[in-house]
Design an enzyme around this catalytic site. Structure first.
Site, PDB file in Angstrom:
ATOM      1  N   ASP A  62       1.224   1.681 -11.311  1.00 38.24           N
ATOM      2  CA  ASP A  62      -0.018   1.172 -10.734  1.00 38.24           C
ATOM      3  C   ASP A  62       0.383   0.140  -9.689  1.00 38.24           C
ATOM      4  O   ASP A  62       0.848  -0.960 -10.028  1.00 38.24           O
ATOM      5  CB  ASP A  62      -0.886   0.543 -11.823  1.00 38.24           C
ATOM      6  CG  ASP A  62      -2.235   0.068 -11.295  1.00 38.24           C
ATOM      7  OD1 ASP A  62      -2.367  -0.139 -10.068  1.00 38.24           O
ATOM      8  OD2 ASP A  62      -3.166  -0.112 -12.106  1.00 38.24           O
ATOM      9  N   TYR A  75     -14.201   1.484   4.514  1.00 39.15           N
ATOM     10  CA  TYR A  75     -13.224   2.537   4.809  1.00 39.15           C
ATOM     11  C   TYR A  75     -12.528   2.230   6.129  1.00 39.15           C
ATOM     12  O   TYR A  75     -11.296   2.286   6.227  1.00 39.15           O
ATOM     13  CB  TYR A  75     -13.928   3.889   4.875  1.00 39.15           C
ATOM     14  CG  TYR A  75     -13.000   5.064   5.110  1.00 39.15           C
ATOM     15  CD1 TYR A  75     -12.448   5.765   4.041  1.00 39.15           C
ATOM     16  CD2 TYR A  75     -12.678   5.491   6.401  1.00 39.15           C
ATOM     17  CE1 TYR A  75     -11.595   6.844   4.244  1.00 39.15           C
ATOM     18  CE2 TYR A  75     -11.827   6.563   6.609  1.00 39.15           C
ATOM     19  CZ  TYR A  75     -11.291   7.233   5.533  1.00 39.15           C
ATOM     20  OH  TYR A  75     -10.447   8.300   5.748  1.00 39.15           O
ATOM     21  N   LYS A 117      -8.457   1.407   6.635  1.00 39.45           N
ATOM     22  CA  LYS A 117      -7.571   2.249   7.433  1.00 39.45           C
ATOM     23  C   LYS A 117      -7.049   1.523   8.669  1.00 39.45           C
ATOM     24  O   LYS A 117      -5.908   1.750   9.096  1.00 39.45           O
ATOM     25  CB  LYS A 117      -8.295   3.540   7.822  1.00 39.45           C
ATOM     26  CG  LYS A 117      -8.700   4.410   6.637  1.00 39.45           C
ATOM     27  CD  LYS A 117      -7.516   4.779   5.758  1.00 39.45           C
ATOM     28  CE  LYS A 117      -7.913   5.714   4.621  1.00 39.45           C
ATOM     29  NZ  LYS A 117      -6.777   6.094   3.762  1.00 39.45           N
TER      30      LYS A 117
END
Length: 304
Positions: A78, A175, A179
Site C-alpha cells: 500500500d 482528477y 494528473k
C-alpha cells in the site's frame, strides 16, 4: 538482432508501483520483455483484493513479466503507507545489491473517487482529498524512499504516469489536479536528480484500453474493435502494451537525460523509437484528435 538488442534491459532492476492492472501492468510486462527484473506492487494480490474489488493481482502481473522473458517479483504494498514502502525498498536493496535502475510511479485507484458530474463547490471534499492522497501522495512517498538507491548509483530513470501532457483541463477538478500534479512531480524530480545523472519524465497514453475500459465496452482485448460500435473514438484506442513499450524504449535510451523533465506521450515516442502496439499498429491519438475532435472540443494544446 543481437541478444542485447532484443533484451536491452537485461540485468536492470525496475519497480513498477501500481502494476496490478492497466498501464502499470503493461509497463511491467514490457520491461520484462526487454529483460528487466521487475518488482510489481499494488494492493491487490493472491492474499486479497483492494477496495477496487477487481480480479487482477500483482501476482498475475509478475507471472506475465516472467513469461515475457523477465523476472517478475510481486510484493503486495500500500503506497500510501510509508512504512510499507520503506520495507519494499529495503527488500529491493537487499535482494539486488542496492540496485534500482527504473522507478515507475503508476499508482492510481482514483476511478471510483472521481466525480465527473459536479463542479468543485458541489463535490464531496473528503472524497476529493482522498483522491489526491491516493494519486499524488503515493508517488511522493514512493520516490522519497526509492530515489536514494538511484542517486547512490548515479543513474536511472523515474517515470511518472499521467493522463494528458498539456495544460488542457481534464474535465473534473480533483482528477485534473491529480494528473497535472504528477507532471510537476516529474519536473521537480528531474531538477533535483540531474546532478546525479538520474532522469525523470512524465508520460501519458492516449485512449487506453485498460481492463476496466474493456469491461465498460463489454469486449476483451481480442474483440476490442467491437467496442467502436458504441463509441467510434474507441477505434483509435491503444493497449497497455503500447504504453509499456514506450517506457521500455525510454529506459533503454542511452541519451535519456535529453528528455529529463519533459511530459511525453506514446503518440510522440513511437515516431522516435519505432515501437508498435500489440497488434502491430501505431495509434496516434493526438493526430486523431486534431483530425476528428478538435473542431468540437478544441486543441489538445502544446506539451507542458
Amino acid at each position: 538482432m543481437t541478444n542485447a538488442q532484443a533484451r536491452p534491459l537485461a540485468g536492470k532492476v525496475a519497480l513498477v508501483a501500481g502494476g496490478t492492472r492497466g498501464g502499470g501492468r503493461g509497463i511491467a510486462v514490457e520491461l520484462g520483455a526487454a529483460g528487466a527484473i521487475v518488482y510489481v506492487t499494488g494492493r491487490s494480490s493472491a492474499a486479497g483484493r483492494s477496495e477496487m474489488d477487481r480480479a487482477e493481482t500483482v501476482d498475475e502481473t509478475a507471472e506475465r513479466v516472467t513469461h515475457a522473458g523477465g523476472v517478475g517479483i510481486p510484493v503486495r504494498t500500500d503506497h500510501s503507507r510509508p512504512e510499507e514502502v520503506r520495507a519494499l525498498v529495503d527488500r529491493i536493496a537487499s535482494e539486488q545489491d542496492g540496485r534500482l535502475d527504473i522507478l515507475v510511479n503508476c499508482v492510481w485507484g482514483g476511478d471510483p473517487l472521481t466525480d465527473w458530474e459536479h463542479p468543485l463547490w458541489e463535490q464531496d471534499l473528503d472524497t476529493g482529498l482522498r483522491l489526491l492522497r491516493q494519486a499524488v501522495e503515493t508517488h511522493v512517498i514512493t520516490s522519497r524512499y526509492a530515489l536514494p538507491l538511484m542517486v547512490a548509483r548515479r543513474g536511472g530513470l523515474v517515470v511518472e504516469v499521467t493522463d494528458g501532457n498539456t495544460a488542457r483541463y481534464r474535465g473534473s477538478f480533483f482528477y485534473d489536479l491529480a494528473k497535472s500534479a504528477v507532471i510537476r512531480l516529474a519536473v521537480a524530480q528531474a531538477a533535483e536528480l540531474k546532478p546525479y545523472g538520474v532522469a525523470a519524465v512524465a508520460i501519458t497514453p492516449g485512449f487506453l484500453r485498460s481492463e476496466a475500459v474493456l469491461d465498460h465496452f463489454g469486449v476483451t482485448e481480442d474483440t476490442w474493435r467491437d467496442g467502436a460500435a458504441k463509441d467510434p473514438n474507441f477505434a483509435h484506442s491503444e493497449s497497455p502494451a503500447y504504453l509499456g513499450r514506450a517506457v521500455a524504449a525510454l529506459a533503454a535510451d542511452p541519451d535519456i537525460m535529453r528528455k529529463t523533465g519533459r511530459a511525453l506521450a506514446t503518440w510522440g515516442l513511437y515516431k522516435e523509437y519505432g515501437f508498435t502496439d500489440a497488434d502491430g499498429t501505431q495509434p496516434d491519438f493526438a493526430a486523431y484528435w486534431a483530425a476528428a475532435l478538435e473542431a468540437e472540443h478544441g486543441p489538445l494544446g502544446e506539451p507542458l
